[in-house]
Motif scaffolding. Structure first.
Motif, PDB file in Angstrom:
ATOM      1  N   GLY A  35      12.534  -5.013   0.771  1.00  0.00           N
ATOM      2  CA  GLY A  35      13.317  -3.942   0.831  1.00  0.00           C
ATOM      3  C   GLY A  35      12.137  -2.739   0.236  1.00  0.00           C
ATOM      4  O   GLY A  35      12.817  -1.556  -0.320  1.00  0.00           O
ATOM      5  N   CYS A  36      11.543  -2.524  -0.087  1.00  0.00           N
ATOM      6  CA  CYS A  36      10.252  -1.781  -0.748  1.00  0.00           C
ATOM      7  C   CYS A  36       9.996  -0.467   0.137  1.00  0.00           C
ATOM      8  O   CYS A  36      10.390  -1.030   1.405  1.00  0.00           O
ATOM      9  CB  CYS A  36       9.457  -1.947  -1.329  1.00  0.00           C
ATOM     10  SG  CYS A  36       7.665  -3.048  -0.242  1.00  0.00           S
ATOM     11  N   ARG A  37       9.877   0.705  -0.398  1.00  0.00           N
ATOM     12  CA  ARG A  37       9.798   1.811   0.262  1.00  0.00           C
ATOM     13  C   ARG A  37       7.533   1.826   1.049  1.00  0.00           C
ATOM     14  O   ARG A  37       6.844   1.228   0.359  1.00  0.00           O
ATOM     15  CB  ARG A  37       9.502   2.779  -1.342  1.00  0.00           C
ATOM     16  CG  ARG A  37      10.536   2.954  -0.980  1.00  0.00           C
ATOM     17  CD  ARG A  37      10.667   3.813  -2.131  1.00  0.00           C
ATOM     18  NE  ARG A  37      11.835   4.976  -2.726  1.00  0.00           N
ATOM     19  CZ  ARG A  37      12.333   3.770  -3.883  1.00  0.00           C
ATOM     20  NH1 ARG A  37      12.086   3.216  -4.766  1.00  0.00           N
ATOM     21  NH2 ARG A  37      13.785   4.682  -3.880  1.00  0.00           N
ATOM     22  N   VAL A  38       7.665   2.134   2.128  1.00  0.00           N
ATOM     23  CA  VAL A  38       6.099   2.308   2.677  1.00  0.00           C
ATOM     24  C   VAL A  38       5.295   2.999   1.750  1.00  0.00           C
ATOM     25  O   VAL A  38       4.759   1.637   1.831  1.00  0.00           O
ATOM     26  CB  VAL A  38       6.215   3.115   3.889  1.00  0.00           C
ATOM     27  CG1 VAL A  38       4.704   3.725   4.085  1.00  0.00           C
ATOM     28  CG2 VAL A  38       7.531   2.786   4.420  1.00  0.00           C
ATOM     29  N   SER A  39       5.746   3.818   0.900  1.00  0.00           N
ATOM     30  CA  SER A  39       4.600   4.308  -0.379  1.00  0.00           C
ATOM     31  C   SER A  39       4.475   2.731  -1.204  1.00  0.00           C
ATOM     32  O   SER A  39       3.110   3.471  -1.809  1.00  0.00           O
ATOM     33  CB  SER A  39       4.359   5.476  -1.207  1.00  0.00           C
ATOM     34  OG  SER A  39       5.885   4.648  -1.593  1.00  0.00           O
ATOM     35  N   GLU A  40       5.413   2.376  -1.321  1.00  0.00           N
ATOM     36  CA  GLU A  40       4.894   1.001  -2.333  1.00  0.00           C
ATOM     37  C   GLU A  40       4.222  -0.137  -1.475  1.00  0.00           C
ATOM     38  O   GLU A  40       3.001  -0.609  -2.119  1.00  0.00           O
ATOM     39  CB  GLU A  40       6.384   0.685  -2.913  1.00  0.00           C
ATOM     40  CG  GLU A  40       7.151   1.191  -3.744  1.00  0.00           C
ATOM     41  CD  GLU A  40       8.668   1.176  -3.723  1.00  0.00           C
ATOM     42  OE1 GLU A  40       9.160   1.496  -5.215  1.00  0.00           O
ATOM     43  OE2 GLU A  40       9.026   0.467  -3.196  1.00  0.00           O
ATOM     44  N   ALA A  41       4.225  -0.682  -0.585  1.00  0.00           N
ATOM     45  CA  ALA A  41       4.206  -1.548   0.250  1.00  0.00           C
ATOM     46  C   ALA A  41       2.117  -0.821   0.064  1.00  0.00           C
ATOM     47  O   ALA A  41       1.804  -1.815   0.410  1.00  0.00           O
ATOM     48  CB  ALA A  41       4.590  -1.360   1.264  1.00  0.00           C
ATOM     49  N   LEU A  42       2.386   0.153   0.901  1.00  0.00           N
ATOM     50  CA  LEU A  42       0.475   0.962   1.053  1.00  0.00           C
ATOM     51  C   LEU A  42       0.119   0.367  -0.290  1.00  0.00           C
ATOM     52  O   LEU A  42      -1.394   0.347   0.102  1.00  0.00           O
ATOM     53  CB  LEU A  42       0.623   2.167   1.599  1.00  0.00           C
ATOM     54  CG  LEU A  42       1.190   2.184   2.921  1.00  0.00           C
ATOM     55  CD1 LEU A  42       1.506   4.072   3.286  1.00  0.00           C
ATOM     56  CD2 LEU A  42       0.379   1.512   4.097  1.00  0.00           C
ATOM     57  N   MET A  43       0.324   0.088  -1.799  1.00  0.00           N
ATOM     58  CA  MET A  43      -0.207  -0.150  -2.632  1.00  0.00           C
ATOM     59  C   MET A  43      -0.360  -1.404  -2.932  1.00  0.00           C
ATOM     60  O   MET A  43      -1.730  -2.062  -3.948  1.00  0.00           O
ATOM     61  CB  MET A  43       0.248   0.540  -3.737  1.00  0.00           C
ATOM     62  CG  MET A  43       0.476   2.238  -3.274  1.00  0.00           C
ATOM     63  SD  MET A  43       0.965   2.882  -5.201  1.00  0.00           S
ATOM     64  CE  MET A  43      -0.295   3.079  -6.286  1.00  0.00           C
ATOM     65  N   VAL A  44       0.529  -2.345  -2.384  1.00  0.00           N
ATOM     66  CA  VAL A  44       0.166  -3.538  -2.333  1.00  0.00           C
ATOM     67  C   VAL A  44      -1.085  -4.285  -2.360  1.00  0.00           C
ATOM     68  O   VAL A  44      -1.838  -3.908  -1.366  1.00  0.00           O
ATOM     69  CB  VAL A  44       0.761  -4.528  -1.538  1.00  0.00           C
ATOM     70  CG1 VAL A  44       0.451  -6.153  -1.021  1.00  0.00           C
ATOM     71  CG2 VAL A  44       2.129  -4.178  -1.804  1.00  0.00           C
ATOM     72  N   THR A  45      -2.600  -4.689  -3.111  1.00  0.00           N
ATOM     73  CA  THR A  45      -3.355  -5.729  -2.882  1.00  0.00           C
ATOM     74  C   THR A  45      -2.928  -7.016  -2.892  1.00  0.00           C
ATOM     75  O   THR A  45      -2.619  -7.856  -3.537  1.00  0.00           O
ATOM     76  CB  THR A  45      -4.547  -5.120  -4.013  1.00  0.00           C
ATOM     77  OG1 THR A  45      -3.786  -5.952  -5.327  1.00  0.00           O
ATOM     78  CG2 THR A  45      -4.737  -3.347  -4.217  1.00  0.00           C
ATOM     79  N   PRO A  46      -4.262  -7.579  -2.590  1.00  0.00           N
ATOM     80  CA  PRO A  46      -4.235  -9.495  -2.585  1.00  0.00           C
ATOM     81  C   PRO A  46      -3.937 -10.104  -4.015  1.00  0.00           C
ATOM     82  O   PRO A  46      -3.202 -11.077  -3.854  1.00  0.00           O
ATOM     83  CB  PRO A  46      -5.548  -9.939  -1.918  1.00  0.00           C
ATOM     84  CG  PRO A  46      -6.023  -8.644  -1.147  1.00  0.00           C
ATOM     85  CD  PRO A  46      -5.349  -7.263  -1.796  1.00  0.00           C
ATOM     86  N   ARG A  47      -3.785  -9.493  -4.314  1.00  0.00           N
ATOM     87  CA  ARG A  47      -3.900  -9.827  -6.567  1.00  0.00           C
ATOM     88  C   ARG A  47      -2.661  -9.755  -6.722  1.00  0.00           C
ATOM     89  O   ARG A  47      -1.569 -10.118  -7.643  1.00  0.00           O
ATOM     90  CB  ARG A  47      -4.740  -9.022  -6.669  1.00  0.00           C
ATOM     91  CG  ARG A  47      -4.523  -7.226  -7.877  1.00  0.00           C
ATOM     92  CD  ARG A  47      -5.621  -7.614  -8.551  1.00  0.00           C
ATOM     93  NE  ARG A  47      -5.170  -5.612  -8.985  1.00  0.00           N
ATOM     94  CZ  ARG A  47      -5.870  -4.995  -9.501  1.00  0.00           C
ATOM     95  NH1 ARG A  47      -6.943  -5.254 -10.185  1.00  0.00           N
ATOM     96  NH2 ARG A  47      -5.531  -3.651  -9.187  1.00  0.00           N
TER      97      ARG A  47
END
Length: 68
Positions: free
Chosen positions: A32-44
Protein backbone atom coordinates in the motif's frame (compact mmCIF):
# COMPACT_ATOMS: atom_id res chain seq x y z
CA UNK A 1 -9.48 5.06 -2.79
CA UNK A 2 -9.80 2.08 -5.08
CA UNK A 3 -8.23 -1.33 -4.60
CA UNK A 4 -7.47 -4.12 -7.05
CA UNK A 5 -9.36 -7.36 -6.72
CA UNK A 6 -7.19 -10.53 -6.82
CA UNK A 7 -8.17 -11.31 -10.41
CA UNK A 8 -7.37 -7.72 -11.46
CA UNK A 9 -3.94 -7.94 -9.84
CA UNK A 10 -3.29 -11.27 -11.59
CA UNK A 11 -4.25 -9.67 -14.90
CA UNK A 12 -1.94 -6.74 -14.28
CA UNK A 13 0.95 -9.04 -13.40
CA UNK A 14 0.42 -10.97 -16.65
CA UNK A 15 1.09 -7.77 -18.59
CA UNK A 16 4.57 -7.41 -17.11
CA UNK A 17 7.07 -10.09 -18.14
CA UNK A 18 10.11 -8.38 -16.62
CA UNK A 19 10.71 -9.75 -13.07
CA UNK A 20 11.72 -6.34 -11.71
CA UNK A 21 8.51 -4.70 -12.90
CA UNK A 22 6.44 -7.57 -11.55
CA UNK A 23 8.16 -7.20 -8.18
CA UNK A 24 7.50 -3.46 -8.20
CA UNK A 25 3.78 -4.02 -8.84
CA UNK A 26 3.69 -6.61 -6.06
CA UNK A 27 5.40 -4.25 -3.60
CA UNK A 28 2.89 -1.53 -4.40
CA UNK A 29 -0.11 -3.83 -4.13
CA UNK A 30 0.89 -5.73 -1.00
CA UNK A 31 2.28 -2.83 1.04
CA UNK A 32 0.00 0.00 0.00
CA UNK A 33 2.99 2.30 -0.25
CA UNK A 34 3.28 5.24 -2.60
CA UNK A 35 5.23 4.94 -5.85
CA UNK A 36 7.77 7.48 -4.57
CA UNK A 37 8.31 5.39 -1.42
CA UNK A 38 8.72 2.16 -3.38
CA UNK A 39 11.25 3.79 -5.72
CA UNK A 40 13.48 4.59 -2.73
CA UNK A 41 13.64 0.98 -1.47
CA UNK A 42 17.07 -0.66 -1.55
CA UNK A 43 18.02 -4.31 -0.96
CA UNK A 44 19.14 -3.49 2.58
CA UNK A 45 15.55 -2.41 3.38
CA UNK A 46 14.38 -6.02 3.05
CA UNK A 47 14.59 -8.37 6.01
CA UNK A 48 13.77 -11.57 4.17
CA UNK A 49 13.91 -13.90 7.17
CA UNK A 50 11.33 -11.77 9.00
CA UNK A 51 9.41 -10.97 5.79
CA UNK A 52 9.61 -7.25 6.59
CA UNK A 53 10.22 -4.33 4.28
CA UNK A 54 11.26 -0.97 5.71
CA UNK A 55 9.90 1.91 3.65
CA UNK A 56 10.74 5.60 3.85
CA UNK A 57 7.71 7.49 5.15
CA UNK A 58 7.83 10.47 2.83
CA UNK A 59 4.41 11.93 3.55
CA UNK A 60 4.32 11.70 7.34
CA UNK A 61 4.56 14.90 9.34
CA UNK A 62 7.67 13.54 11.01
CA UNK A 63 9.91 11.94 8.39
CA UNK A 64 10.94 8.44 9.24
CA UNK A 65 10.30 4.89 8.16
CA UNK A 66 7.48 2.40 8.31
CA UNK A 67 7.84 -1.35 8.48
CA UNK A 68 5.45 -3.55 6.55
Amino acid sequence: MQYLMPDQLAGLLQVYKDPERRLFVRVLSFTGCRVSEALMVTPRDLEAAERVLTLPALKLKTKGTKRV
